[in-house]
Design a protein around this motif. Structure first.
Motif, short mmCIF file in Angstrom:
data_model
loop_
_atom_site.label_atom_id
_atom_site.label_comp_id
_atom_site.label_asym_id
_atom_site.label_seq_id
_atom_site.Cartn_x
_atom_site.Cartn_y
_atom_site.Cartn_z
N TYR A 1 1.28 -8.10 -3.30
CA TYR A 1 0.00 -8.46 -2.68
C TYR A 1 -0.56 -7.24 -1.97
O TYR A 1 0.17 -6.52 -1.28
CB TYR A 1 0.18 -9.61 -1.68
N GLY A 2 -1.86 -6.99 -2.15
CA GLY A 2 -2.48 -5.88 -1.45
C GLY A 2 -3.99 -5.89 -1.60
O GLY A 2 -4.53 -6.36 -2.61
N ASN A 3 -4.67 -5.40 -0.57
CA ASN A 3 -6.12 -5.27 -0.58
C ASN A 3 -6.81 -6.60 -0.89
O ASN A 3 -7.86 -6.63 -1.54
CB ASN A 3 -6.56 -4.20 -1.59
N GLY A 4 -6.20 -7.70 -0.44
CA GLY A 4 -6.82 -9.01 -0.60
C GLY A 4 -6.55 -9.70 -1.91
O GLY A 4 -7.04 -10.81 -2.14
N ALA B 1 -0.17 0.22 1.55
CA ALA B 1 -1.36 -0.15 2.31
C ALA B 1 -2.13 1.07 2.80
O ALA B 1 -3.36 1.01 2.95
CB ALA B 1 -0.97 -1.03 3.49
N ALA B 2 -1.43 2.18 3.06
CA ALA B 2 -2.11 3.36 3.58
C ALA B 2 -3.10 3.94 2.58
O ALA B 2 -4.17 4.43 2.96
CB ALA B 2 -1.09 4.43 3.97
N THR B 3 -2.78 3.90 1.30
CA THR B 3 -3.66 4.45 0.27
C THR B 3 -4.35 3.37 -0.56
O THR B 3 -5.14 3.68 -1.45
CB THR B 3 -2.87 5.36 -0.69
N GLN B 4 -4.01 2.09 -0.26
CA GLN B 4 -4.55 0.95 -1.03
C GLN B 4 -4.22 1.09 -2.52
O GLN B 4 -5.03 0.77 -3.38
CB GLN B 4 -6.07 0.84 -0.82
N SER B 5 -3.01 1.56 -2.78
CA SER B 5 -2.59 1.78 -4.16
C SER B 5 -1.47 0.83 -4.55
O SER B 5 -0.58 0.53 -3.75
CB SER B 5 -2.11 3.22 -4.36
N LEU B 6 -1.52 0.40 -5.79
CA LEU B 6 -0.46 -0.39 -6.39
C LEU B 6 0.36 0.55 -7.26
O LEU B 6 -0.19 1.31 -8.06
CB LEU B 6 -1.07 -1.51 -7.22
N TRP B 7 1.68 0.52 -7.11
CA TRP B 7 2.56 1.39 -7.87
C TRP B 7 3.43 0.56 -8.80
O TRP B 7 4.01 -0.45 -8.39
CB TRP B 7 3.45 2.22 -6.94
N GLN C 1 3.38 4.69 -12.23
CA GLN C 1 1.94 4.74 -12.46
C GLN C 1 1.22 4.11 -11.27
O GLN C 1 1.62 3.06 -10.77
CB GLN C 1 1.56 4.03 -13.76
N GLU C 2 0.14 4.78 -10.83
CA GLU C 2 -0.62 4.35 -9.66
C GLU C 2 -1.90 3.66 -10.09
O GLU C 2 -2.60 4.13 -10.98
CB GLU C 2 -0.94 5.55 -8.78
N VAL C 3 -2.20 2.54 -9.43
CA VAL C 3 -3.45 1.81 -9.66
C VAL C 3 -4.24 1.81 -8.36
O VAL C 3 -3.73 1.40 -7.31
CB VAL C 3 -3.19 0.36 -10.11
N ASN C 4 -5.48 2.28 -8.40
CA ASN C 4 -6.37 2.23 -7.24
C ASN C 4 -6.94 0.82 -7.15
O ASN C 4 -7.74 0.41 -7.98
CB ASN C 4 -7.49 3.26 -7.41
N THR D 1 -4.36 -2.46 7.46
CA THR D 1 -4.34 -1.04 7.78
C THR D 1 -5.72 -0.61 8.28
O THR D 1 -6.73 -0.98 7.67
CB THR D 1 -3.95 -0.18 6.57
N ILE D 2 -5.75 0.12 9.39
CA ILE D 2 -7.00 0.70 9.86
C ILE D 2 -6.80 2.20 10.03
O ILE D 2 -5.71 2.66 10.38
CB ILE D 2 -7.48 0.08 11.19
N LYS D 3 -7.85 2.95 9.76
CA LYS D 3 -7.84 4.39 9.98
C LYS D 3 -8.85 4.70 11.07
O LYS D 3 -10.02 4.34 10.95
CB LYS D 3 -8.18 5.13 8.69
N SER D 4 -8.38 5.36 12.12
CA SER D 4 -9.23 5.61 13.28
C SER D 4 -9.52 7.09 13.44
O SER D 4 -8.65 7.93 13.20
CB SER D 4 -8.56 5.08 14.56
#
Length: 436
Positions: A163-166, A204-210, A222-225, A395-398
């Protein structure tokens, strides 16, 4: 700061730790149990009292002797609920309170459950075979419902889900299925270029699925954006042909190759990967059985287990994810056939990992709606919120010294906020209690 010597002495099956400074270890172990029996259950091992002590079996303690599972296939924690699935006669799916494991609802006659994974706040998914189906568990109403799949995208059962990015993702053969949990509807299905997918993790930091698979017989990543589902070029793990059990922790991807543990640094990739640790556990069929290799997603420490032939107490070893030295090893009393772990470690007292200074402050705690963070040193940092299972929820980036993260939509319980500045490798971990 120089590490103090950690001395481990085994006495009467209990592991004692002697050190001026040790890590706090909290280990949850899932016992698959003997086939045909009812000893599939959940145990914990921790050193909060100064020694490694086993507790459990929790499900039978809560629901009565003999209520355990015949082949406890998978286990998942979502907020203040847990889901237990049995892949044997009866094919049970149980929703229970967590951490007591008091049963709330039991479902049967839906097929053989292959795996379960949490999908955000209040949801989880179970993949079934015989017959094939994918079903959503609503943990607010304690119901289970088939995924709405008008385009017939569900083509089989899945053992590798994330699960990631909703969104919820499930590996199906050589492709990835994408599901929207808010509507419980399939969204799309897209192929990867690494053959049959044998692992799936979300960063979660890069919002990537590996994903883990193979290219021409060689293991590959393999990385999925997940922002647009674009697929990057496959990363060939030269020299590795049998990678398995893909895990994520502390900005790295971990996997097994035989009894060797490898790590791929996402931020500073270096190929080919080399073994960072060689297990001391017996190299048998029971080594790292099921999912008995897990990584603490915050500290990067990891645990490996051995099901010990399903005839006795399961063995384990816990390794420091920085020094790759063994922290402790032992057995989980009463745990027959360990097939899964959840590991959480912290340096010294709970609260700060790699504590050079308290670089962050936060309030309120307990929190109801929001948590405020303040950086004493840097205005460019990332906050990632994890649940007790180590699943990244937000994850939030400030780019300011002060930031906030909402917890209003999270169930009451204990969470962990990982804070890391862009210009430092030092990570701070804060324990947060959400109370509504």
């Amino acid at each position: 700061m120089k590490k103090k010597l950690l001395v481990v002495v085994a006495l009467l099956g209990v592991q004692f730790l002697f050190a001026q400074e040790t890590k706090k270890i909290e280990l949850l172990a899932v016992a698959e149990g003997n086939f045909g029996g009812t000893n599939g259950d959940v145990f914990t091992v921790s050193n909060t009292s100064g020694e490694m002590v086993t507790e459990g079996p929790f499900y039978q303690n809560a629901n009565g002797v003999g209520t355990g599972f015949n082949v406890l296939q998978d286990f998942e924690i979502v907020g203040d609920k847990a889901i237990l699935v049995s892949n044997a006669a009866g094919f049970r799916v149980v929703i229970a309170e967590y951490p007591s494991l008091t049963a709330i609802e039991t479902f049967t006659s839906m097929g053989s459950p292959a795996a379960v994974v949490g999908a955000g706040v209040g949801f989880a998914y179970v993949s079934f075979s015989n017959p094939t189906s994918l079903r959503q568990i609503d943990l607010t109403n304690n119901t289970i419902t088939p995924v709405i799949d008008t385009e017939n995208l569900v083509s089989g059962s899945s053992k590798f889900m994330a699960y990631g990015n909703g969104y919820f993702y499930a590996a199906m053969g050589t492709s990835i299925l994408k599901v929207d949990p808010t509507t419980n509807t399939t969204v799309s299905k897209f192929p990867l270029n690494i053959g049959s997918i044998t692992g799936l993790q979300f960063d979660a930091a890069t919002q990537s699925l590996w994903a883990l698979g193979k290219v021409n017989g060689v293991s590959a990543l393999q990385e999925v954006n997940t922002q647009d589902d674009s697929v990057e070029e496959a990363i060939i793990l030269t020299g590795v042909t049998n990678a398995s059990q893909l895990r994520f922790g502390n900005h790295k991807l971990y996997f097994l190759s035989g009894i060797n543990v490898h790590a791929y640094d996402i931020e500073n990739p270096d190929l080919p990967t080399s073994a960072i640790y060689t297990s001391t556990l017996p190299n048998t069929y029971f080594f790292a059985y099921g999912k008995a290799f897990q990584v603490d997603p915050v500290s990067g420490d990891f645990v490996i287990g051995n099901a010990s032939g399903f005839t006795g107490n399961s063995a384990y070893e816990i390794i420091d994810g920085t020094t790759y030295e063994q922290l402790v090893s032992g057995t989980v009393t009463g745990c027959i056939g360990v097939n899964e772990f959840v590991l959480k470690t912290t340096d010294g007292s709970l609260g700060v990992t790699n504590p050079t200074a308290d670089r962050f402050t936060f309030y309120p705690n307990p929190a109801t709606d929001i948590v405020n963070f303040h950086s004493n040193n840097d205005s460019n940092y990332t906050v990632t919120l994890y649940n007790q299972l180590g699943v990244a929820l937000k994850t939030i980036k400030s780019n300011a010294v002060d930031s906030t993260i909402s917890v209003a939509d999270l169930p009451s319980g204990i969470y962990f906020a990982q804070l890391q500045t862009v210009n430092s490798t030092t990570t701070t971990v804060k324990k947060i209690v959400v109370s509504h």
